[in-house]
Design a protein around this motif. Sequence first.
Motif, PDB file in Angstrom:
ATOM      1  N   UNK A  81      14.905  -0.754  -6.651  1.00  0.00           N
ATOM      2  CA  UNK A  81      15.703  -0.908  -7.869  1.00  0.00           C
ATOM      3  C   UNK A  81      15.151  -2.121  -8.610  1.00  0.00           C
ATOM      4  N   UNK A  82      14.230  -1.876  -9.514  1.00  0.00           N
ATOM      5  CA  UNK A  82      13.572  -2.976 -10.225  1.00  0.00           C
ATOM      6  C   UNK A  82      13.333  -2.595 -11.681  1.00  0.00           C
ATOM      7  N   UNK A  83      13.170  -3.610 -12.508  1.00  0.00           N
ATOM      8  CA  UNK A  83      12.792  -3.421 -13.902  1.00  0.00           C
ATOM      9  C   UNK A  83      11.265  -3.339 -13.969  1.00  0.00           C
ATOM     10  N   UNK A  84      10.751  -2.834 -15.097  1.00  0.00           N
ATOM     11  CA  UNK A  84       9.299  -2.659 -15.200  1.00  0.00           C
ATOM     12  C   UNK A  84       8.533  -3.977 -15.182  1.00  0.00           C
ATOM     13  N   UNK A  85       9.242  -5.098 -15.376  1.00  0.00           N
ATOM     14  CA  UNK A  85       8.536  -6.385 -15.360  1.00  0.00           C
ATOM     15  C   UNK A  85       8.063  -6.763 -13.952  1.00  0.00           C
ATOM     16  N   UNK A  86       8.487  -6.010 -12.934  1.00  0.00           N
ATOM     17  CA  UNK A  86       8.042  -6.260 -11.559  1.00  0.00           C
ATOM     18  C   UNK A  86       6.833  -5.400 -11.188  1.00  0.00           C
ATOM     19  N   UNK A  87       6.397  -4.566 -12.112  1.00  0.00           N
ATOM     20  CA  UNK A  87       5.342  -3.596 -11.796  1.00  0.00           C
ATOM     21  C   UNK A  87       4.068  -4.273 -11.315  1.00  0.00           C
ATOM     22  N   UNK A  88       3.623  -5.315 -12.010  1.00  0.00           N
ATOM     23  CA  UNK A  88       2.367  -5.951 -11.610  1.00  0.00           C
ATOM     24  C   UNK A  88       2.485  -6.582 -10.224  1.00  0.00           C
ATOM     25  N   UNK A  89       3.624  -7.180  -9.940  1.00  0.00           N
ATOM     26  CA  UNK A  89       3.826  -7.775  -8.614  1.00  0.00           C
ATOM     27  C   UNK A  89       3.684  -6.727  -7.519  1.00  0.00           C
ATOM     28  N   UNK A  90       4.246  -5.544  -7.750  1.00  0.00           N
ATOM     29  CA  UNK A  90       4.188  -4.467  -6.756  1.00  0.00           C
ATOM     30  C   UNK A  90       2.767  -3.942  -6.608  1.00  0.00           C
ATOM     31  N   UNK A  91       2.093  -3.737  -7.744  1.00  0.00           N
ATOM     32  CA  UNK A  91       0.722  -3.218  -7.700  1.00  0.00           C
ATOM     33  C   UNK A  91      -0.223  -4.220  -7.030  1.00  0.00           C
ATOM     34  N   UNK A  92      -0.018  -5.505  -7.302  1.00  0.00           N
ATOM     35  CA  UNK A  92      -0.913  -6.540  -6.776  1.00  0.00           C
ATOM     36  C   UNK A  92      -0.783  -6.728  -5.264  1.00  0.00           C
ATOM     37  N   UNK A  93       0.354  -6.340  -4.693  1.00  0.00           N
ATOM     38  CA  UNK A  93       0.590  -6.548  -3.255  1.00  0.00           C
ATOM     39  C   UNK A  93      -0.453  -5.793  -2.434  1.00  0.00           C
ATOM     40  N   UNK A  94      -0.914  -6.408  -1.373  1.00  0.00           N
ATOM     41  CA  UNK A  94      -1.954  -5.804  -0.532  1.00  0.00           C
ATOM     42  C   UNK A  94      -1.541  -4.459   0.051  1.00  0.00           C
ATOM     43  N   UNK A  95      -0.245  -4.261   0.255  1.00  0.00           N
ATOM     44  CA  UNK A  95       0.215  -3.004   0.848  1.00  0.00           C
ATOM     45  C   UNK A  95      -0.025  -1.825  -0.082  1.00  0.00           C
ATOM     46  N   UNK A  96       0.047  -2.040  -1.388  1.00  0.00           N
ATOM     47  CA  UNK A  96      -0.086  -0.955  -2.355  1.00  0.00           C
ATOM     48  C   UNK A  96      -1.544  -0.568  -2.503  1.00  0.00           C
ATOM     49  N   UNK A  97      -1.861   0.674  -2.155  1.00  0.00           N
ATOM     50  CA  UNK A  97      -3.245   1.142  -2.193  1.00  0.00           C
ATOM     51  C   UNK A  97      -3.545   2.019  -3.399  1.00  0.00           C
ATOM     52  N   UNK A  98      -2.520   2.643  -3.975  1.00  0.00           N
ATOM     53  CA  UNK A  98      -2.739   3.525  -5.122  1.00  0.00           C
ATOM     54  C   UNK A  98      -1.423   3.676  -5.876  1.00  0.00           C
ATOM     55  N   UNK A  99      -1.539   4.148  -7.110  1.00  0.00           N
ATOM     56  CA  UNK A  99      -0.362   4.305  -7.967  1.00  0.00           C
ATOM     57  C   UNK A  99      -0.405   5.662  -8.635  1.00  0.00           C
ATOM     58  N   UNK A 100       0.703   6.367  -8.622  1.00  0.00           N
ATOM     59  CA  UNK A 100       0.841   7.598  -9.392  1.00  0.00           C
ATOM     60  C   UNK A 100       1.969   7.393 -10.397  1.00  0.00           C
ATOM     61  N   UNK A 101       1.707   7.742 -11.643  1.00  0.00           N
ATOM     62  CA  UNK A 101       2.694   7.563 -12.696  1.00  0.00           C
ATOM     63  C   UNK A 101       2.841   8.840 -13.506  1.00  0.00           C
ATOM     64  N   UNK A 102       4.074   9.230 -13.733  1.00  0.00           N
ATOM     65  CA  UNK A 102       4.384  10.265 -14.707  1.00  0.00           C
ATOM     66  C   UNK A 102       5.258   9.616 -15.762  1.00  0.00           C
ATOM     67  N   UNK A 103       4.788   9.652 -17.016  1.00  0.00           N
ATOM     68  CA  UNK A 103       5.547   8.975 -18.054  1.00  0.00           C
ATOM     69  C   UNK A 103       4.839   9.023 -19.387  1.00  0.00           C
ATOM     70  N   UNK A 104       5.137   8.064 -20.222  1.00  0.00           N
ATOM     71  CA  UNK A 104       4.599   8.031 -21.577  1.00  0.00           C
ATOM     72  C   UNK A 104       3.157   7.548 -21.583  1.00  0.00           C
ATOM     73  N   UNK A 105       2.495   7.824 -22.688  1.00  0.00           N
ATOM     74  CA  UNK A 105       1.121   7.352 -22.866  1.00  0.00           C
ATOM     75  C   UNK A 105       1.067   5.826 -22.795  1.00  0.00           C
ATOM     76  N   UNK A 106       2.048   5.156 -23.401  1.00  0.00           N
ATOM     77  CA  UNK A 106       2.075   3.693 -23.396  1.00  0.00           C
ATOM     78  C   UNK A 106       2.244   3.153 -21.978  1.00  0.00           C
ATOM     79  N   UNK A 107       3.148   3.753 -21.211  1.00  0.00           N
ATOM     80  CA  UNK A 107       3.356   3.310 -19.830  1.00  0.00           C
ATOM     81  C   UNK A 107       2.108   3.543 -18.992  1.00  0.00           C
TER      82      UNK A 107
END
Length: 451
Positions: A184-210
């Motif tokens: 349960x997080x706001x989008x301002x935490x996205x970079x923190x989550x992506x930067x974490x060593x545990x995160x190996x890949x990201x899948x996104x469904x959403x707007x072109x801007x996102x």
Amino acid sequence: MEFKSINPYNGTIVGTYTAETDEGVSKKLDDAEIAFKSWRKVPLQKRAEMMVKAGEILKENVEEYAKMISLEMGKPLSESRAEVNKCATVCDYYAKNAEKFLADEIIETDARKSFVRHDPIGAVLAIMPWNFPFWQVFRFAAPTLIAGNVAILKHAPNVFGCAEQIEAIFKKSGFPEGVFQNLIVHHDKTETIIAHDATKAITLTGSERAGAAVAQISGKYIKKTLLELGGNNAFIVWDDADIDKAVATALKARMLNCGQSCIAAKRFILMENIYEEFVSKFTVAVKNLKSGNPLEDGVQVGPLARKDLADQLQEQVRKSIEMGAELLLGGKQNGAYHEPTVLGNVKPGMPAFSEETFGPLAAMIKVKTIEEAFELSEQSRYGLGVTVCTTNIEKALEYAGEVSDGAYFINELVKSDPRLPFGGEKRSGYGRELSKDGMMEFMNRKTVYVK
């Protein structure tokens, strides 16, 4: 920070959710990394059995989950039920086919033995949208978890109730702690989550801007991304088409989910000889749709998911009419509800032609030739899918290579099917979900060579 999930039909609060602290986010990511080490070693058959169990839970509790979907984002209850059942289907599909998909691929070389094996990569972050709040998650989670990866879900804030239910389903199905976690997080935490060593890949469904923002951040940390973004699908009707069947298909293709779908038909490109007949029959069909409370059976059109979305659609309608489009039906807005709307004589440059219209708006476009139809179809920065309606199947197949989109459907609306790869080109994103392709997106295809 608190998030409120609000029923778009009547404005009542569905639920209130407290954002994770920085420490809480960090702990869940650490937990995911720990869980992966043991989860990847669980036998494939056991992982598949848990996914089958998840499908059973979905089917046993359709009404509960469907109600939450409709309450949070306004989808008619009948469509919410169909969405939950489709999620069960994708669970069963990957449980049945995972062993075949993940089998070693023997490749003959001058080695004694050489092959490709498929190993999981770790935690995959899923940034998911509100328009299909269950389906978007399950079509990612089913192949990803069965393959031995773990998942972190960052759902859209207006469907956090659905997100919590999904996490509970996986827990009830026997998936160990840390294998599927909801944040349960706001989008301002996205970079923190992506930067974490545990995160190996990201899948996104959403707007072109996102998608652009997440791709930029992911590139910074050299993390793989899969993007499924917007669409402006063309629905082309040739002179020889069965008009009644084409209208029935078009109605579903445009008005399903109140038009809030990236793969919805948005631009109806019609040969001039059948333009009047198609537009007349389509307009009558749209006029006969029943609008109202999405929780009432029989309702086919509810509100849009939020008022700002209806505001945006209204502005696109207004500007298109100012530029010369003809208002044939609807056009009015009341809060989050926007009337199903049909615009005639739409031309390139109008918002109804050039922009993604995320709501119940159908743009009618007249052309003289098949070549002109495909030329206008290609005049889009998006590339998800195209539909062609015709009785000349062989001729339609000849044009498949001329279309730059990720899907080409003949006499059917563009839709996702667990058995077929799904994804777009151009500004619609990159990568493929579903089928074997969807499972391979988050695997280490490892070359093994024995001299």
